[in-house]
Design an enzyme around this catalytic site. Structure first.
Site: not given
Ligand code: APR
Length: 321
Positions: A12-15, A89, A96, A119, A152, A176
């Site tokens: 996702g976003q962080i990835g 959180r 999660n 993370i 931060r 956290h």
């Molecule tokens: N296995 C692998 N990936 C998964 C699974 C799973 N079972 N379930 C969900 N995902 C993927 C989603 O498809 C998505 O691409 O995890 C990704 C999460 O990405 P975002 O929704 O963009 O979230 P992001 O901003 O990256 O944050 C991820 O980090 O800081 C923490 O609170 C935040 O818990 C959140 C996590």
């Protein structure tokens, strides 16, 4: 020397930012995993097609199959849902935890010799659950949180004092969440206590204390401040940058001292529990925890954070994890 392999679980976003940073810093080959079909493949193709411009030779590829993470040295986990405005959180716990359990099983089966940096939130609970399900040695499982929280805090201090952030050193202990403990006494600018500089700036002890208190509060709520502005998710550039710095310290055995969610064996009076503390990160993961002497108020604040962490773990266990 063969290149290291870094597996990113969650695309996702962080990835996405993790993949780009890991490649551009040449930390190793990157394999990006997600359950959403084509998402990791699309993101990594986009990043890889910039390799000529960014100047990296590392391979950056995507997958929906855990088998492709085999041989990973480091796994960084962001799988899970992020916060929306108004959420804490801890509100992410049920969703999660289910995701983290499946992720830990996938990593255990396919990359059993890796070191894991987590993370996903709620961070302290997710780290605990990952270690429990994977059975990895505790020094090989850690959470990214304190590095970002202290970054931060350092940013706010540098803006307030108009000095380079590179010279601002801070430490944030604890979980956290809202109970984290930014350590005012240890905050310094190239060795000079921040409080001394604030008192000099305002020539007024009371005013200096108020300004510091406001920076401490802003640090504690900094994640929420970003969520409120973004509206659709949570911070992603800064958590990614923090986890990459941790991964780099491990890959290059830098032994940097980084606030890390680490497993404690009696340090800070805590046994068998994950907590954010200063830790030395090197080739063996969390190589040791550094114990700071705390005054009464700091100790009370940390105890409060430990209590909150224990309650969260208990809530997770009550949910069957
Ligand atoms: N296995 C692998 N990936 C998964 C699974 C799973 N079972 N379930 C969900 N995902 C993927 C989603 O498809 C998505 O691409 O995890 C990704 C999460 O990405 P975002 O929704 O963009 O979230 P992001 O901003 O990256 O944050 C991820 O980090 O800081 C923490 O609170 C935040 O818990 C959140 C996590």
């Amino acid at each position: 020397m063969a290149r290291k392999k870094i597996a990113l679980i969650g695309s996702g976003q962080i990835g996405g930012v993790l993949a780009q940073l890991a490649a551009s810093k040449q930390l190793g080959d990157v394999i990006m995993f997600d359950i959403v079909e084509d998402l990791p493949q699309g993101k990594t193709l986009d990043i890889a097609e910039a390799s000529r411009i960014s100047g990296f030779d590392a391979k950056v590829t995507g997958t929906n199959d855990y088998k492709d993470i085999a041989g990973a040295d480091i796994v960084i986990i962001t799988a899970g849902i992020p916060r929306k405005p108004g959420m804490s959180r801890d509100d992410l716990l049920m969703t999660n935890a289910k995701i983290m359990k499946s992720v830990a099983e996938g990593i255990k089966a396919n990359a059993p010799n890796s070191t894991a940096i987590i993370i996903s939130n709620p961070l302290d609970a997710m780290v605990t659950l990952f270690q429990k399900v994977s059975g990895f040695q505790t020094n090989r499982v850690m959470g990214q949180a304190g590095m970002l929280d202290s970054s931060r805090f350092s940013s706010f201090i540098s803006w307030e004092l108009d000095v380079s952030v590179k010279d601002v050193n801070t430490m944030v202990l604890g979980g956290h969440g809202d109970t984290m403990v930014p350590l005012v006494r240890y905050a310094n600018v190239s060795g000079v206590p921040v409080m001394e500089l604030l008192e000099r700036k305002y020539n007024d002890k009371e005013k200096a204390k108020k300004v510091m208190d406001a920076m401490v509060e802003r640090t504690k709520k900094a994640g929420g401040e970003v969520v409120k502005l973004l509206k659709t998710g949570s911070a992603f550039y800064s958590p990614a940058a923090s986890a990459i710095a941790m991964a780099q310290s491990i890959i290059y055995d830098e032994k940097r001292v980084i606030a890390t969610c680490s497993y404690l064996n009696g340090e800070y009076g805590v046994n068998g529990f994950y907590l954010g503390v200063p830790a030395v990160l090197g080739e063996n993961g969390v190589e040791r925890v550094i114990e700071l002497s705390l005054d009464e108020n700091e100790k009370a604040a940390l105890d409060n954070s430990i209590e909150a962490g224990k309650n969260l773990i208990e809530a997770m266990e009550n949910l069957g994890f």
